[in-house]
Design a protein around this motif. Sequence first.
Motif, PDB file in Angstrom:
ATOM      1  N   ILE A  17       0.807  -1.212   0.000  1.00 54.42           N
ATOM      2  CA  ILE A  17       0.000   0.000   0.000  1.00 54.42           C
ATOM      3  C   ILE A  17       0.844   1.267   0.000  1.00 54.42           C
ATOM      4  O   ILE A  17       0.337   2.351  -0.301  1.00 54.42           O
ATOM      5  N   GLU A  18       2.135   1.175   0.328  1.00 59.00           N
ATOM      6  CA  GLU A  18       3.000   2.344   0.268  1.00 59.00           C
ATOM      7  C   GLU A  18       3.217   2.778  -1.180  1.00 59.00           C
ATOM      8  O   GLU A  18       3.346   3.961  -1.479  1.00 59.00           O
ATOM      9  N   ILE A  19       3.257   1.812  -2.081  1.00 62.83           N
ATOM     10  CA  ILE A  19       3.517   2.096  -3.494  1.00 62.83           C
ATOM     11  C   ILE A  19       2.223   2.125  -4.309  1.00 62.83           C
ATOM     12  O   ILE A  19       2.032   2.984  -5.171  1.00 62.83           O
ATOM     13  N   MET A  20       1.318   1.196  -4.018  1.00 64.94           N
ATOM     14  CA  MET A  20       0.063   1.082  -4.782  1.00 64.94           C
ATOM     15  C   MET A  20      -1.121   0.952  -3.832  1.00 64.94           C
ATOM     16  O   MET A  20      -1.676  -0.134  -3.666  1.00 64.94           O
ATOM     17  N   PRO A  21      -1.528   2.044  -3.177  1.00 62.74           N
ATOM     18  CA  PRO A  21      -2.611   1.940  -2.190  1.00 62.74           C
ATOM     19  C   PRO A  21      -3.950   1.515  -2.792  1.00 62.74           C
ATOM     20  O   PRO A  21      -4.808   0.992  -2.081  1.00 62.74           O
ATOM     21  N   ASP A  22      -4.138   1.738  -4.088  1.00 62.79           N
ATOM     22  CA  ASP A  22      -5.407   1.407  -4.728  1.00 62.79           C
ATOM     23  C   ASP A  22      -5.290   0.228  -5.693  1.00 62.79           C
ATOM     24  O   ASP A  22      -6.159   0.021  -6.544  1.00 62.79           O
ATOM     25  N   ALA A  23      -4.221  -0.546  -5.574  1.00 58.33           N
ATOM     26  CA  ALA A  23      -4.036  -1.686  -6.475  1.00 58.33           C
ATOM     27  C   ALA A  23      -5.146  -2.717  -6.274  1.00 58.33           C
ATOM     28  O   ALA A  23      -5.762  -2.813  -5.214  1.00 58.33           O
ATOM     29  N   MET A  24      -5.408  -3.485  -7.322  1.00 56.20           N
ATOM     30  CA  MET A  24      -6.399  -4.545  -7.227  1.00 56.20           C
ATOM     31  C   MET A  24      -5.935  -5.619  -6.244  1.00 56.20           C
ATOM     32  O   MET A  24      -4.731  -5.879  -6.129  1.00 56.20           O
ATOM     33  N   CYS A  25      -6.895  -6.237  -5.567  1.00 58.93           N
ATOM     34  CA  CYS A  25      -6.563  -7.445  -4.826  1.00 58.93           C
ATOM     35  C   CYS A  25      -6.539  -8.590  -5.848  1.00 58.93           C
ATOM     36  O   CYS A  25      -6.935  -8.417  -7.004  1.00 58.93           O
ATOM     37  N   VAL A  26      -6.085  -9.758  -5.449  1.00 55.78           N
ATOM     38  CA  VAL A  26      -5.913 -10.854  -6.405  1.00 55.78           C
ATOM     39  C   VAL A  26      -7.250 -11.306  -6.996  1.00 55.78           C
ATOM     40  O   VAL A  26      -7.346 -11.611  -8.185  1.00 55.78           O
ATOM     41  N   SER A  27      -8.295 -11.331  -6.190  1.00 59.71           N
ATOM     42  CA  SER A  27      -9.598 -11.733  -6.707  1.00 59.71           C
ATOM     43  C   SER A  27     -10.088 -10.745  -7.759  1.00 59.71           C
ATOM     44  O   SER A  27     -10.624 -11.128  -8.805  1.00 59.71           O
ATOM     45  N   GLU A  28      -9.896  -9.463  -7.493  1.00 57.11           N
ATOM     46  CA  GLU A  28     -10.237  -8.424  -8.473  1.00 57.11           C
ATOM     47  C   GLU A  28      -9.453  -8.630  -9.763  1.00 57.11           C
ATOM     48  O   GLU A  28     -10.003  -8.555 -10.870  1.00 57.11           O
ATOM     49  N   LEU A  29      -8.157  -8.866  -9.608  1.00 58.65           N
ATOM     50  CA  LEU A  29      -7.294  -9.080 -10.776  1.00 58.65           C
ATOM     51  C   LEU A  29      -7.749 -10.303 -11.564  1.00 58.65           C
ATOM     52  O   LEU A  29      -7.759 -10.284 -12.805  1.00 58.65           O
ATOM     53  N   ASP A  30      -8.142 -11.362 -10.871  1.00 57.34           N
ATOM     54  CA  ASP A  30      -8.577 -12.580 -11.547  1.00 57.34           C
ATOM     55  C   ASP A  30      -9.822 -12.319 -12.396  1.00 57.34           C
ATOM     56  O   ASP A  30      -9.925 -12.789 -13.534  1.00 57.34           O
ATOM     57  N   GLY A  31     -10.768 -11.557 -11.852  1.00 55.57           N
ATOM     58  CA  GLY A  31     -11.947 -11.201 -12.623  1.00 55.57           C
ATOM     59  C   GLY A  31     -11.602 -10.282 -13.781  1.00 55.57           C
ATOM     60  O   GLY A  31     -12.149 -10.405 -14.882  1.00 55.57           O
ATOM     61  N   TYR A  32     -10.688  -9.361 -13.540  1.00 54.82           N
ATOM     62  CA  TYR A  32     -10.226  -8.424 -14.571  1.00 54.82           C
ATOM     63  C   TYR A  32      -9.578  -9.176 -15.731  1.00 54.82           C
ATOM     64  O   TYR A  32      -9.887  -8.934 -16.900  1.00 54.82           O
ATOM     65  N   VAL A  33      -8.721 -10.106 -15.418  1.00 50.25           N
ATOM     66  CA  VAL A  33      -8.046 -10.908 -16.444  1.00 50.25           C
ATOM     67  C   VAL A  33      -9.066 -11.721 -17.246  1.00 50.25           C
ATOM     68  O   VAL A  33      -8.980 -11.806 -18.476  1.00 50.25           O
ATOM     69  N   ALA A  34     -10.039 -12.314 -16.561  1.00 45.01           N
ATOM     70  CA  ALA A  34     -11.068 -13.064 -17.272  1.00 45.01           C
ATOM     71  C   ALA A  34     -11.815 -12.169 -18.242  1.00 45.01           C
ATOM     72  O   ALA A  34     -12.096 -12.543 -19.382  1.00 45.01           O
ATOM     73  N   GLY A  35     -12.125 -10.946 -17.801  1.00 44.62           N
ATOM     74  CA  GLY A  35     -12.798 -10.001 -18.682  1.00 44.62           C
ATOM     75  C   GLY A  35     -11.955  -9.628 -19.881  1.00 44.62           C
ATOM     76  O   GLY A  35     -12.458  -9.514 -21.008  1.00 44.62           O
ATOM     77  N   LEU A  36     -10.667  -9.442 -19.679  1.00 43.62           N
ATOM     78  CA  LEU A  36      -9.761  -9.131 -20.795  1.00 43.62           C
ATOM     79  C   LEU A  36      -9.747 -10.261 -21.814  1.00 43.62           C
ATOM     80  O   LEU A  36      -9.760 -10.032 -23.031  1.00 43.62           O
ATOM     81  N   LEU A  37      -9.730 -11.489 -21.318  1.00 42.06           N
ATOM     82  CA  LEU A  37      -9.644 -12.648 -22.208  1.00 42.06           C
ATOM     83  C   LEU A  37     -10.957 -12.933 -22.925  1.00 42.06           C
ATOM     84  O   LEU A  37     -10.963 -13.490 -24.017  1.00 42.06           O
ATOM     85  N   LEU A  38     -12.076 -12.565 -22.326  1.00 44.71           N
ATOM     86  CA  LEU A  38     -13.372 -12.785 -22.964  1.00 44.71           C
ATOM     87  C   LEU A  38     -13.783 -11.633 -23.868  1.00 44.71           C
ATOM     88  O   LEU A  38     -14.728 -11.782 -24.652  1.00 44.71           O
ATOM     89  N   CYS A  39     -13.111 -10.511 -23.760  1.00 46.72           N
ATOM     90  CA  CYS A  39     -13.454  -9.371 -24.611  1.00 46.72           C
ATOM     91  C   CYS A  39     -13.222  -9.732 -26.074  1.00 46.72           C
ATOM     92  O   CYS A  39     -12.149 -10.237 -26.421  1.00 46.72           O
ATOM     93  N   PRO A  40     -14.186  -9.482 -26.960  1.00 42.96           N
ATOM     94  CA  PRO A  40     -14.004  -9.800 -28.381  1.00 42.96           C
ATOM     95  C   PRO A  40     -12.888  -9.011 -29.057  1.00 42.96           C
ATOM     96  O   PRO A  40     -12.475  -9.364 -30.150  1.00 42.96           O
TER      97      PRO A  40
END
Length: 234
Positions: A17-40
């Motif tokens: 949090i010192e460097i990235m206080p608003d970074a995604m948590c891993v679950s958020e990232l996992d959903g984000y990655v799935a969305g990237l891969l499913l995007c046409p």
Amino acid sequence: MHTNAEIDHLEELLSNIEIMPDAMCVSELDGYVAGLLLCPEMIMPSEWLPEVWGLDSEPEFESIEQAEATIAAVMAHYNRVAENLANRRKPYEIVLEQAEGEGEPFWEFWIAGFEQAMRLRPEAWEPYWAADDDITVGAIIMMAALIDLEAGESSLPQENQALLKDEACEIIPSLVVTMNDWVKSQELVPMGAAPDWFSAANSNAVPARSNKVGRNESCPCGSGRKYKRCCGSN
């Protein structure tokens, strides 16, 4: 699909949090990655990586080694999810934030990450809605219902909302697989028995809202940390 050690390492890097206080948590990232891969449409890392950090500019890492390790861990997770969806030698699973004690895992972080990916190319998702396959259309309808539920904007009756919340962790992997099979092949999904989530996609709607705290809002406990990094992770 992923080992606990890989997920723990990724969580440790993203929790700085010192460097990235608003970074995604891993679950958020996992959903984000799935969305990237499913995007046409293909979305390049140069566009989607800044969203992972939650910053308007590149994080000020303490060293080149730290930067390389963090970016490599994020990309490795992206590649693991992509490979699993491509060959599915193992059942597709999602990463969930675990509640303390015997509480149910939080699916909301995952779906919020998925929605963030959709926001990068909102018009690119239109082919799902226009698909000539009822199961695929049902999947995007159900995913949209989960997004609205997470945002506190669901128009489903209260009893349907409660049922959807209870089943979300089981439903989401099926939705991802259905959408992945369609978008990757552009062929109809074999029409067998409809998945359990299919009938719920056409439920009658009655407006309903909640007072849910946003995952990136300040935690109401007064700690000064983001909700997802404080009480939202408990």
